[in-house]
Design an enzyme around this catalytic site. Structure first.
Site, PDB file in Angstrom:
ATOM      1  N   ASP A  67       0.537  -1.242  -0.049  1.00 58.21           N
ATOM      2  CA  ASP A  67       0.045  -0.039   0.036  1.00 58.21           C
ATOM      3  C   ASP A  67       0.841   1.296  -0.153  1.00 58.21           C
ATOM      4  OD1 ASP A  67       0.927  -0.838   2.560  1.00 58.21           O
ATOM      5  OD2 ASP A  67      -0.629   0.439   3.616  1.00 58.21           O
ATOM      6  N   HIS A  68       2.098   1.073   0.249  1.00 58.33           N
ATOM      7  CA  HIS A  68       2.963   2.244  -0.091  1.00 58.33           C
ATOM      8  C   HIS A  68       4.034   2.523  -1.158  1.00 58.33           C
ATOM      9  CE1 HIS A  68       2.491   3.674   4.201  1.00 58.33           C
ATOM     10  NE2 HIS A  68       2.002   2.463   4.383  1.00 58.33           N
ATOM     11  N   HIS A 141       8.198  -1.307  13.184  1.00 57.20           N
ATOM     12  CA  HIS A 141       6.915  -1.993  12.381  1.00 57.20           C
ATOM     13  C   HIS A 141       7.163  -3.472  11.970  1.00 57.20           C
ATOM     14  CE1 HIS A 141       3.404  -1.868   9.941  1.00 57.20           C
ATOM     15  NE2 HIS A 141       3.869  -2.044   8.616  1.00 57.20           N
ATOM     16  N   ASP A 212       4.728   3.519   8.828  1.00 56.86           N
ATOM     17  CA  ASP A 212       3.956   2.760   9.756  1.00 56.86           C
ATOM     18  C   ASP A 212       4.894   2.392  10.812  1.00 56.86           C
ATOM     19  OD1 ASP A 212       2.283   3.005   7.533  1.00 56.86           O
ATOM     20  OD2 ASP A 212       1.977   0.783   7.213  1.00 56.86           O
TER      21      ASP A 212
END
Length: 305
Positions: A67-68, A141, A212
């Site tokens: 998602d990044h 993370h 994150d």
């Protein structure tokens, strides 16, 4: 400088939010566009926000979760189709070079400009020139993930030419001495102190863009005294255990980091798909109970630093 959010959802896109990406517009500071993270559809979001891929100067990735990351191949290859191409720097955790090379090879794509890849494995300064310095630190993370501290250097005092003219001072050959801060004696006998004819030092801005993470000391260090902190707030406070288990933060975590770091302003992003825009007030109010100057980002929202 302006920071525009192109995607603010965590994990997967929703009908209201695209996945993580944001643009720091430094064109007024004589730079280009700096992209932080590049979730899928980032290039479409850039088009909607009227930003050109050709103006991209540096891409910073916090980590290599999809998602990044999954918008990056499209951004890089589409940029090859444009005229007036310039070199591009890509800064990301180790593994990004293998990812790019693999995608380019198996998709029979190509790049027509110079791509400088810097792979991160530890804390370091990743960018520095006369105007800016960018520091990266490893966060906490599930995979290696970095936060970035962007520091605009102070603009040093300059000679105030208008004031010199108003006082009928022709500096001529003394110009360089005045620029160096010296005191001079003019031909007519007047003694001129450089300090009396200098503009004020302009303090540079500071911002922190964190990837994150669960709460950690690195976040506080990166965000120390910044004008703007961008921090993930994946879950509401009631789901703290779930957030920590998956390597994420809550609204209250983000606000606590901002308070501990003495940040001036907090922008929350990376919002779980479980929340719609109708939930924004609830999420913001949770954070504001700890840190008053908190806002929540939506896609295409722009913040001036």
């Amino acid at each position: 400088m302006n920071l525009t959010f192109l995607g603010t959802s965590a994990g997967s896109p929703t009908a209201q939010r695209n996945v993580s990406s944001m643009l720091l517009d430094l064109r007024q500071e004589q730079h280009g566009l700096w992209l932080f993270d590049c979730g899928e559809s980032t290039q479409m979001q850039m088009q909607k926000a009227k930003f050109s891929l050709a103006k991209l100067e540096v891409i910073f990735l916090t980590h290599l979760h999809g998602d990044h990351l999954f918008g990056l191949p499209g951004v890089l290859t589409t940029r090859s189709l444009m005229q007036n191409q310039s070199p591009l720097t890509l800064i990301a955790p180790k593994g990004i070079k293998q990812f790019i090379e693999t995608v380019i090879e198996i998709s029979y794509s190509w790049l027509t400009y110079s791509l400088n890849i810097i792979e991160l494995e530890q804390d370091r300064t990743v960018f520095e020139d006369e105007r800016f310095r960018v520091e990266a630190k490893l966060l906490k993370h599930r995979v290696p993930c970095f936060g970035y501290r962007i520091i605009e250097k102070d603009l040093l005092a300059q000679l105030d030419i208008d004031k010199l003219k108003q006082d009928n001072i022709q500096v001529g050959s003394y110009y360089n001495d005045l620029k160096k801060g010296k005191t001079i004696t003019l031909d007519d006998g007047r003694i001129i102190r450089a300090v009396d004819y200098q503009t004020k030092i302009k303090k540079g801005k500071k911002l922190a863009i964190l990837g994150d993470t669960i709460p950690c000391q690195a976040s506080i260090t990166l965000a120390s005294d910044v004008d703007l902190l961008v921090h993930e707030a994946t879950q509401e406070n009631a789901l703290e255990d779930k957030a920590i288990e998956r390597g994420h933060s809550t609204t209250v975590h983000a606000a606590t980091i901002a308070k501990q770091a003495n940040a001036k302003r907090l922008i929350m992003t990376h919002i779980s798909p479980r929340y719609s825009l109708d939930d924004n007030n609830k999420l913001v109010n949770e954070a504001r109970s700890v840190f008053a100057n908190t806002e929540i980002a939506t896609d295409f929202s722009t913040f001036t630093i």
